[in-house]
Scaffold this motif. Structure first.
Motif, PDB file in Angstrom:
ATOM      1  N   PRO A 234       2.183   5.116  -1.561  1.00  0.00           N
ATOM      2  CA  PRO A 234       2.111   6.094  -2.665  1.00  0.00           C
ATOM      3  C   PRO A 234       2.618   5.521  -3.990  1.00  0.00           C
ATOM      4  O   PRO A 234       2.464   6.153  -5.029  1.00  0.00           O
ATOM      5  N   TYR A 235       3.243   4.322  -3.939  1.00  0.00           N
ATOM      6  CA  TYR A 235       3.710   3.658  -5.146  1.00  0.00           C
ATOM      7  C   TYR A 235       3.218   2.213  -5.117  1.00  0.00           C
ATOM      8  O   TYR A 235       3.492   1.475  -4.158  1.00  0.00           O
ATOM      9  N   ILE A 236       2.491   1.805  -6.132  1.00  0.00           N
ATOM     10  CA  ILE A 236       1.968   0.447  -6.219  1.00  0.00           C
ATOM     11  C   ILE A 236       2.434  -0.176  -7.535  1.00  0.00           C
ATOM     12  O   ILE A 236       2.132   0.338  -8.616  1.00  0.00           O
ATOM     13  N   LEU A 237       3.185  -1.271  -7.423  1.00  0.00           N
ATOM     14  CA  LEU A 237       3.705  -1.969  -8.597  1.00  0.00           C
ATOM     15  C   LEU A 237       3.154  -3.398  -8.605  1.00  0.00           C
ATOM     16  O   LEU A 237       3.107  -4.051  -7.559  1.00  0.00           O
ATOM     17  N   MET A 238       2.752  -3.873  -9.764  1.00  0.00           N
ATOM     18  CA  MET A 238       2.172  -5.210  -9.857  1.00  0.00           C
ATOM     19  C   MET A 238       2.850  -5.999 -10.963  1.00  0.00           C
ATOM     20  O   MET A 238       2.859  -5.589 -12.129  1.00  0.00           O
ATOM     21  N   ASP A 239       3.435  -7.129 -10.587  1.00  0.00           N
ATOM     22  CA  ASP A 239       4.146  -7.987 -11.528  1.00  0.00           C
ATOM     23  C   ASP A 239       3.180  -9.030 -12.105  1.00  0.00           C
ATOM     24  O   ASP A 239       2.132  -9.310 -11.531  1.00  0.00           O
ATOM     25  N   GLU A 240       3.559  -9.626 -13.244  1.00  0.00           N
ATOM     26  CA  GLU A 240       2.760 -10.682 -13.897  1.00  0.00           C
ATOM     27  C   GLU A 240       1.304 -10.259 -14.060  1.00  0.00           C
ATOM     28  O   GLU A 240       0.376 -11.021 -13.771  1.00  0.00           O
ATOM     29  N   TYR A 241       1.086  -9.044 -14.561  1.00  0.00           N
ATOM     30  CA  TYR A 241      -0.268  -8.497 -14.597  1.00  0.00           C
ATOM     31  C   TYR A 241      -1.179  -9.245 -15.576  1.00  0.00           C
ATOM     32  O   TYR A 241      -2.404  -9.189 -15.452  1.00  0.00           O
ATOM     33  N   GLN A 242      -0.587  -9.982 -16.514  1.00  0.00           N
ATOM     34  CA  GLN A 242      -1.420 -10.751 -17.435  1.00  0.00           C
ATOM     35  C   GLN A 242      -2.163 -11.877 -16.713  1.00  0.00           C
ATOM     36  O   GLN A 242      -3.105 -12.461 -17.257  1.00  0.00           O
ATOM     37  N   ASP A 243      -1.735 -12.189 -15.484  1.00  0.00           N
ATOM     38  CA  ASP A 243      -2.364 -13.272 -14.725  1.00  0.00           C
ATOM     39  C   ASP A 243      -3.453 -12.770 -13.773  1.00  0.00           C
ATOM     40  O   ASP A 243      -3.996 -13.564 -13.001  1.00  0.00           O
ATOM     41  N   THR A 244      -3.756 -11.485 -13.810  1.00  0.00           N
ATOM     42  CA  THR A 244      -4.827 -10.983 -12.938  1.00  0.00           C
ATOM     43  C   THR A 244      -6.185 -11.294 -13.549  1.00  0.00           C
ATOM     44  O   THR A 244      -6.338 -11.389 -14.759  1.00  0.00           O
ATOM     45  N   ASN A 245      -7.181 -11.444 -12.664  1.00  0.00           N
ATOM     46  CA  ASN A 245      -8.540 -11.636 -13.154  1.00  0.00           C
ATOM     47  C   ASN A 245      -9.317 -10.328 -12.984  1.00  0.00           C
ATOM     48  O   ASN A 245      -8.815  -9.373 -12.362  1.00  0.00           O
ATOM     49  N   PRO A 246     -10.530 -10.217 -13.512  1.00  0.00           N
ATOM     50  CA  PRO A 246     -11.238  -8.934 -13.532  1.00  0.00           C
ATOM     51  C   PRO A 246     -11.424  -8.281 -12.164  1.00  0.00           C
ATOM     52  O   PRO A 246     -11.278  -7.060 -12.040  1.00  0.00           O
ATOM     53  N   ILE A 247     -11.719  -9.042 -11.129  1.00  0.00           N
ATOM     54  CA  ILE A 247     -11.951  -8.422  -9.826  1.00  0.00           C
ATOM     55  C   ILE A 247     -10.651  -7.872  -9.251  1.00  0.00           C
ATOM     56  O   ILE A 247     -10.646  -6.837  -8.577  1.00  0.00           O
ATOM     57  N   GLN A 248      -9.523  -8.538  -9.516  1.00  0.00           N
ATOM     58  CA  GLN A 248      -8.235  -8.010  -9.068  1.00  0.00           C
ATOM     59  C   GLN A 248      -7.922  -6.699  -9.770  1.00  0.00           C
ATOM     60  O   GLN A 248      -7.402  -5.760  -9.155  1.00  0.00           O
ATOM     61  N   ASN A 249      -8.243  -6.635 -11.046  1.00  0.00           N
ATOM     62  CA  ASN A 249      -8.036  -5.408 -11.804  1.00  0.00           C
ATOM     63  C   ASN A 249      -8.893  -4.272 -11.259  1.00  0.00           C
ATOM     64  O   ASN A 249      -8.428  -3.126 -11.132  1.00  0.00           O
ATOM     65  N   LYS A 250     -10.138  -4.572 -10.905  1.00  0.00           N
ATOM     66  CA  LYS A 250     -11.026  -3.552 -10.338  1.00  0.00           C
ATOM     67  C   LYS A 250     -10.514  -3.053  -8.992  1.00  0.00           C
ATOM     68  O   LYS A 250     -10.622  -1.861  -8.674  1.00  0.00           O
ATOM     69  N   ILE A 251      -9.968  -3.953  -8.204  1.00  0.00           N
ATOM     70  CA  ILE A 251      -9.400  -3.558  -6.911  1.00  0.00           C
ATOM     71  C   ILE A 251      -8.245  -2.585  -7.119  1.00  0.00           C
ATOM     72  O   ILE A 251      -8.130  -1.568  -6.428  1.00  0.00           O
ATOM     73  N   LEU A 252      -7.376  -2.893  -8.098  1.00  0.00           N
ATOM     74  CA  LEU A 252      -6.250  -1.997  -8.373  1.00  0.00           C
ATOM     75  C   LEU A 252      -6.756  -0.634  -8.843  1.00  0.00           C
ATOM     76  O   LEU A 252      -6.215   0.410  -8.444  1.00  0.00           O
ATOM     77  N   GLN A 253      -7.808  -0.625  -9.658  1.00  0.00           N
ATOM     78  CA  GLN A 253      -8.368   0.642 -10.124  1.00  0.00           C
ATOM     79  C   GLN A 253      -8.902   1.482  -8.960  1.00  0.00           C
ATOM     80  O   GLN A 253      -8.774   2.710  -8.961  1.00  0.00           O
ATOM     81  N   LEU A 254      -9.474   0.817  -7.951  1.00  0.00           N
ATOM     82  CA  LEU A 254      -9.974   1.539  -6.782  1.00  0.00           C
ATOM     83  C   LEU A 254      -8.852   2.185  -5.977  1.00  0.00           C
ATOM     84  O   LEU A 254      -9.078   3.128  -5.223  1.00  0.00           O
ATOM     85  N   LEU A 255      -7.648   1.663  -6.137  1.00  0.00           N
ATOM     86  CA  LEU A 255      -6.501   2.198  -5.397  1.00  0.00           C
ATOM     87  C   LEU A 255      -5.751   3.272  -6.192  1.00  0.00           C
ATOM     88  O   LEU A 255      -4.809   3.871  -5.683  1.00  0.00           O
ATOM     89  N   CYS A 256      -6.159   3.485  -7.441  1.00  0.00           N
ATOM     90  CA  CYS A 256      -5.539   4.538  -8.242  1.00  0.00           C
ATOM     91  C   CYS A 256      -6.047   5.914  -7.811  1.00  0.00           C
ATOM     92  O   CYS A 256      -7.236   6.087  -7.542  1.00  0.00           O
ATOM     93  N   SER A 257      -5.160   6.875  -7.741  1.00  0.00           N
ATOM     94  CA  SER A 257      -5.538   8.267  -7.478  1.00  0.00           C
ATOM     95  C   SER A 257      -4.397   9.160  -7.936  1.00  0.00           C
ATOM     96  O   SER A 257      -3.312   8.672  -8.283  1.00  0.00           O
ATOM     97  N   LYS A 258      -4.621  10.472  -7.881  1.00  0.00           N
ATOM     98  CA  LYS A 258      -3.567  11.406  -8.273  1.00  0.00           C
ATOM     99  C   LYS A 258      -2.379  11.336  -7.339  1.00  0.00           C
ATOM    100  O   LYS A 258      -1.260  11.729  -7.704  1.00  0.00           O
TER     101      LYS A 258
END
Length: 638
Positions: A234-258
């Motif tokens: 229920p809690y997802i934290l990501m460090d060094e986010y400036q080092d993510t690439n586009p597909i990693q960002n999309k994966i995180l977006q898929l895990l976002c919800s209310k």
């Protein structure tokens, strides 16, 4: 609305009513911030208290960072899963949903993988083969897959057979293309497909980008996989986010919800992984609209002294989205030092005489001019050995020295360990190294040949005593092998020595390896290719800090358009979306400078007269920011 906070501040993540991102520069205490807020969430979250199976997910960039966070969490670890993005995706998406993965592979590439085969990730630093030997795998390729070019394949070529996801994994993200298999010289598309089929069907091994791609598709197609992950975390934290690439960002977006609170932490000025398609733009763009969103800034620096922080602020000044940092705890007063020296053979480290200094360079090759404990000719040999592995074999010698899975590196390890043990008079260490070469009964109980074995061990030690620091690798290995031929000790096998009449002999490598002397081998073993190396590329220093740093940065390829490091210092600009592959050089410089706690030396191959524009710009910066005393000085060694 941006809120300025300290690294110790608790932001009440457990309330579950907002997502967030945190801008935090070097030395800001990002890890401390994460740790304290993770602990606070564990103490106060009702979701975690009602179900012990639910946890906080903390994703970070490297295994070193994973271990650091785990060590700081202590007893709280039972409520947290700390992983790199690849290990998290394998553990919670690929591993439990193998059936769905195999359906996806079959539909996309027409490759059927048996139910008995378990798909697993390749080991970092190793090739794609772990179950089968290369010779056995080539046999399977010939017999089962009828691959005619199989006999021409090396272990390196086999390990190059991976999906190329660059067609989709760029900014902005493009998911319409299907990844192809990376081109390998001398192989047709049909050959590549056969080789990839065999790797998946026989080994079941997935490359790192394949884990990213298949995880993204699985999460997008099978919604229940995302629901399962969201419930567990229920809690997802990501460090060094400036080092993510586009597909990693999309994966995180898929895990976002209310039902999930997501937070990312980073510093876009430290975005230096463009070669794997990472971009600071993903950090800037992160703003899921599912619930309230907050932006925080930690503007303190707990690492560097005030003069270094003044200099870092000077580098950051053009982009107004980057806040100025302030010094929090370091009272050291050392100034930033521009070291002027054009002589490549100058013993710069000896002249500076700074204890425990680290040399940070853009490329490994640039570091070799600072290795002054060895002769110029030996330095050239060492560089040739490194360049063969880096530019011909595409291998990281630091990792190879850590793993010791290459014969000549094992030989170097044995040579230096015995040489040191003899000089320290440490007989136990001598026996330990000898046991890697000989089956020594003297180490066993109730043996009958202790006397004779002891004489032979003494004879071996006396052989080694004849070696001095100028004795070369070839002569040492040759002498050991001659001893093996003559001794009554039982050797496992002779030490590998590739002579020029051997088909494995490489003109661009073996003559230089064979010519390295013990003095150079010690430097290689202790100072260069070690985990705590004195000479480091900037990319390997992310997340690290040192008391004293010497920075030498030479641009590569298109980076020369910036005109070299002096031009970057004269007019520091960290971002330009049109030329971002070039601007990354400026950010690499910024990362290098920010590693220093107390002493920052910047090596410039210029004369004092050539520094006129830089000094004028620094003086102007000091005047505009009411800095009374210059935070820099010049050391002229020309």
């Amino acid at each position: 609305m941006v809120e300025f906070i300290e690294s110790s501040q608790l932001i009440d993540i457990y309330k579950d009513d907002f997502n967030f991102k945190v801008y935090a520069g070097p030395g800001a205490g990002k890890t401390y911030f994460l740790i304290e807020n993770i602990k606070d969430t564990i103490e106060n979250s009702q979701k975690l208290k009602l179900d012990a199976n639910r946890k906080i997910l903390c994703i970070t960039y490297t295994n070193v960072a994973v271990n650091e966070i785990k060590s700081r969490l202590g007893q709280y670890n039972k409520n947290v899963v700390v992983k790199t993005i690849h290990s998290f995706l394998y553990e919670y998406v690929i591993k439990p949903y193998q059936q769905q993965l195999k359906i996806l592979i079959n539909e996309t590439f027409n490759i059927h993988i048996d139910d008995k085969v378990r798909m697993y990730p390749r080991l970092e630093g190793f090739g794609l083969l772990s179950k089968l030997k290369v010779s056995d795998f080539i046999g399977v390729l010939q017999e089962k897959y009828e691959l005619l070019v199989a006999s021409e394949l090396s272990k390196k070529k086999i390990s190059e057979c991976v999906l190329d996801i660059s067609s989709i994994n760029h900014y902005p993200f493009c998911e319409t293309d299907i990844p192809s298999i990376k081109r390998i010289l001398g192989m047709t598309d049909a050959d590549l497909l056969k080789l990839k089929t065999a790797l998946w069907e026989q080994e079941g091994v997935l490359d790192f980008d394949e884990i990213l791609y298949f995880s993204y598709i699985l999460l997008k197609r099978y919604k229940f996989i995302g629901y399962d992950v969201q419930y567990v975390f229920p809690y997802i934290l990501m460090d060094e986010y400036q080092d993510t690439n586009p597909i990693q960002n999309k994966i995180l977006q898929l895990l976002c919800s209310k039902n999930v609170s997501v937070g990312v932490v980073g510093d876009k000025a430290q975005s230096i992984y463009g070669f794997v398609n990472s971009t600071y733009k993903e950090f800037d763009d992160f703003h899921p609209n599912i619930k309230d969103f907050k932006t925080f800034v930690i503007d303190g620096n707990r690492r560097s002294n005030q003069n270094i922080i003044y200099f870092l602020n000077y580098i950051r000044q053009v982009d107004k989205t980057l806040n100025e940092q302030k010094c929090l705890i370091n009272n050291n007063s050392s100034k930033v030092k521009f070291v002027l020296c054009k002589d490549r053979n100058a013993d710069l480290l000896k002249k500076l005489d700074v204890k425990d200094i680290r040399v940070l360079c853009r490329r490994w090759a640039d570091a070799f001019e600072y290795i002054t404990d060895i002769e110029v000719e030996q330095r050239k040999y060492l560089k040739e050995v490194h360049d063969y592995y880096r530019y011909v074999l595409d291998r990281d010698l630091t990792k190879d020295f850590e793993n010791s899975n290459i014969n000549w590196i094992n030989n170097v390890n044995i040579i230096i360990s015995i040489y040191k043990a003899i000089r320290l008079g440490n007989f136990a260490s001598i026996l330990k190294e000898l046991a890697k070469i000989f089956d020594i009964d003297i180490l066993k109980l109730n043996n009958r040949s202790k006397g004779q074995e002891f004489k032979e061990i003494v004879r071996f030690v006396n052989l080694f005593r004849k070696f001095n620091e100028d004795t070369i690798y070839y002569d040492i290995i040759n002498s050991i092998n001659q001893f093996i031929d003559q001794t009554s000790l039982k050797a496992f096998e002779k030490l590998e020595l590739i002579s020029d009449d051997n088909e494995l002999f490489r003109d661009e490598f073996h003559p230089f390896l064979h010519s390295l002397n013990i003095r150079t081998l010690k430097v290689m073993f202790d100072d260069v290719f070690s985990e705590d190396s004195k000479y480091v590329t900037v990319h390997k220093t992310k997340g690290k800090e040192y008391d004293s740093v010497l920075v030498n940065l030479t641009p590569v390829k298109d980076e020369w358009l910036l005109g070299g490091i002096l031009k970057v210092l004269e007019n520091p600009v960290l971002f330009n979306s049109e030329f971002d592959n070039v601007m990354e050089f400026a950010r690499i410089a910024y990362v290098a400078f920010s590693r220093a706690r107390n002493n920052l030396f910047i090596h410039l191959k210029n004369t004092k007269a050539e520094l006129g524009t830089l000094i004028a710009n620094l003086q102007d910066y000091c005047f505009k920011h009411n800095i009374k005393e210059a935070f820099y000085e010049i050391i002229d060694l020309n």
